[in-house]
Design an enzyme around this catalytic site. Structure first.
Site, PDB file in Angstrom:
ATOM      1  N   PRO A  40       0.799  -1.236   0.000  1.00 40.40           N
ATOM      2  CA  PRO A  40       0.000   0.000   0.000  1.00 40.40           C
ATOM      3  C   PRO A  40       0.827   1.280   0.000  1.00 40.40           C
ATOM      4  O   PRO A  40       0.397   2.285  -0.576  1.00 40.40           O
ATOM      5  CB  PRO A  40      -0.837  -0.128   1.279  1.00 40.40           C
ATOM      6  CG  PRO A  40      -0.985  -1.602   1.473  1.00 40.40           C
ATOM      7  CD  PRO A  40       0.343  -2.178   1.050  1.00 40.40           C
ATOM      8  N   TYR A  41       1.992   1.257   0.623  1.00 38.11           N
ATOM      9  CA  TYR A  41       2.841   2.449   0.603  1.00 38.11           C
ATOM     10  C   TYR A  41       3.222   2.800  -0.832  1.00 38.11           C
ATOM     11  O   TYR A  41       3.036   3.937  -1.288  1.00 38.11           O
ATOM     12  CB  TYR A  41       4.086   2.216   1.458  1.00 38.11           C
ATOM     13  CG  TYR A  41       5.132   3.289   1.324  1.00 38.11           C
ATOM     14  CD1 TYR A  41       4.829   4.622   1.591  1.00 38.11           C
ATOM     15  CD2 TYR A  41       6.437   2.971   0.936  1.00 38.11           C
ATOM     16  CE1 TYR A  41       5.793   5.614   1.465  1.00 38.11           C
ATOM     17  CE2 TYR A  41       7.406   3.954   0.813  1.00 38.11           C
ATOM     18  CZ  TYR A  41       7.081   5.269   1.069  1.00 38.11           C
ATOM     19  OH  TYR A  41       8.036   6.248   0.939  1.00 38.11           O
ATOM     20  N   GLY A  42       3.753   1.816  -1.558  1.00 39.96           N
ATOM     21  CA  GLY A  42       4.129   2.058  -2.947  1.00 39.96           C
ATOM     22  C   GLY A  42       2.939   2.399  -3.823  1.00 39.96           C
ATOM     23  O   GLY A  42       3.015   3.262  -4.703  1.00 39.96           O
TER      24      GLY A  42
ATOM     25  N   LYS B 157       1.799   6.026  -3.173  1.00 39.33           N
ATOM     26  CA  LYS B 157       2.723   6.972  -3.794  1.00 39.33           C
ATOM     27  C   LYS B 157       2.528   7.010  -5.310  1.00 39.33           C
ATOM     28  O   LYS B 157       2.577   8.082  -5.929  1.00 39.33           O
ATOM     29  CB  LYS B 157       4.167   6.599  -3.451  1.00 39.33           C
ATOM     30  CG  LYS B 157       4.610   7.001  -2.063  1.00 39.33           C
ATOM     31  CD  LYS B 157       4.851   8.499  -1.965  1.00 39.33           C
ATOM     32  CE  LYS B 157       5.517   8.893  -0.666  1.00 39.33           C
ATOM     33  NZ  LYS B 157       5.788  10.345  -0.579  1.00 39.33           N
TER      34      LYS B 157
END
Length: 419
Positions: free
Chosen positions: A219-221, A224
């Site tokens: 989810p972080y990638g 972003k």
């Protein structure tokens, strides 16, 4: 402040008389009371009149107006690890800086240090605000004349993002949309966006170039990449100058020892490997946990490209200087070489002089085996090259700060000017 209460020794004959629920005050006392009110009102009016005659009363803050030769940069997340280092570099380069941070991950004491280093009026201001509050963000842009935005503010832990994905989409993707919309509404024409190599996911071919397909696996990638897509779509019909920097694993600290990395204790399990190594070396944690030893790499541990924070902020400043209207620049910011987790730990042992205890655990969700950059594009177009490429030396710099700041920055809100 005037006191209108009666003294306890006052005689009974001067007290109010009550009849049928109504108070009948002594006429002399009533006149005295009204006289005090009139005196107070007169003095207040006089003070307001004198204040308005002051030459500074109607003078707007220097932050609220554009000045020839002065570039005013909004640094979101400027109280954080990377953002504070970027603010320091900008201030050293004579930029005017406004830091906006909600302090959920940042340190007010880092801002105080910057204020002490650059106390001159019009150099630095700090505004406490959450970028998720569109009204607050609009007010900030209304009251300040920004020339550019460096957007660092974001939660940024891969492991945490797998546990709380919605938090990451709100904090990264949604907040970036708020910033971009507000920039457009107020005519701010330059955006330097702090992105990540996590948008690439786990490519089959190394090193990673800017043309490598973006297939994020956590989810972080993903958050972003969504933010990048929003920026890129907007830029197609805008004259905004946009620079997107996808950087790799950040280490190190200010070489002069003024700033460092001080994550909150509750986030240690999600933090950077350098912080985990230092915690183990200082005895805060009983040892260091290496998560995953069965990756398809030379020693079975993850391979990463470690970029010194000093080099990273240098790339941001160069991007700001090279940004052009109606142009989008996308750059990888890394050293171009990978080091395994085991190699990193050995470098940390040498930097700290401590034989750190190692515990080997299963893989962490959302991690990938090998990621390192091809920085040739940024070297060619921005004349940027990483200079601090020795792991041990970068870790030694960070370790010196850690030893002098065993409790992190250790300061509170009472120590800093907040606007």
């Amino acid at each position: 402040m005037f006191s209108f209460g009666r003294a306890r020794s006052q005689g009974r004959q001067n007290r109010s008389m009550s009849l049928g629920g109504l108070d009948y005050a002594d006429p002399k006392k009533k006149n005295n009371y009204l006289g005090k009110i009139l005196l107070t009102a007169s003095l207040t009016a006089l003070c307001i009149f004198m204040l308005k005659q002051s030459p500074t009363f109607n003078t707007p803050s220097v932050f609220s107006r554009h000045e020839p030769g002065v570039t005013h940069v909004l640094v979101t997340g400027g109280a954080g690890y990377i953002g504070s280092h970027a603010a320091l570099r900008l201030l050293k380069e004579s930029y005017r800086v406004t830091i906006v941070d909600n302090l959920s991950r940042g340190n007010l004491a880092a801002v105080r240090i910057l204020q002490e280093l650059f106390p001159e009026p019009g150099r630095l201001q700090f505004i406490y605000a959450d970028l998720g509050d569109a009204k607050a963000v609009n007010k900030i842009f209304t009251e300040n004349a920004f020339d550019a935005v460096m957007h660092f503010a974001a939660v940024a832990y891969v492991g945490e993002s797998t546990q709380f994905p919605l938090k990451y989409y709100h904090n990264i993707t949604s907040n970036t949309l708020v910033v971009l919309e507000t920039m457009a509404a107020h005519g701010v024409k330059t955006l330097i966006y702090s992105s990540t190599c996590a948008t690439y996911g786990e490519p089959d071919i190394m090193p990673i170039t800017e043309e490598t397909p973006q297939v994020p696996i956590n989810p972080y990638g993903k958050a972003k990449k969504m933010a990048e897509d929003i920026i890129l779509d907007f830029s197609k019909n805008s004259d905004m100058a946009v620079m997107i920097l996808r950087y790799f694993n950040v280490i190190g600290s200010d070489p002069e020892g003024r700033l460092g990395e001080a994550p909150r204790p509750e986030l240690r399990e999600h933090g950077r490997i350098s912080g985990a190594c230092f915690d183990a070396a200082r005895g805060i944690m009983p040892g260091l946990q290496i998560k995953g030893t069965d990756y398809k790499t030379a020693d079975g541990t993850c391979v990463r490209d470690y970029i010194d924070v000093t080099d990273l902020v240098d790339a941001h400043v160069k991007a700001l200087q090279k940004a052009k209207p109606r142009k989008v620049g996308i750059y990888n910011v890394g050293t171009g070489k990978g080091s395994s987790v085991k190699e990193f730990v050995e470098a940390c042992k040498k930097a700290t002089g401590v034989e750190i205890k190692i515990d080997y655990l299963p893989r962490r969700a959302g991690d990938y085996a090998e990621v390192y950059s091809d920085p040739s594009k940024i070297r060619k177009e921005l004349n940027w090259t990483a200079k601090h490429t020795n792991l041990k030396e970068s870790l030694e710099t960070a370790w010196r700060w850690q030893k002098l700041h065993r409790n992190g920055y250790g300061l509170t809100t009472s120590s800093v000017s907040v606007y």
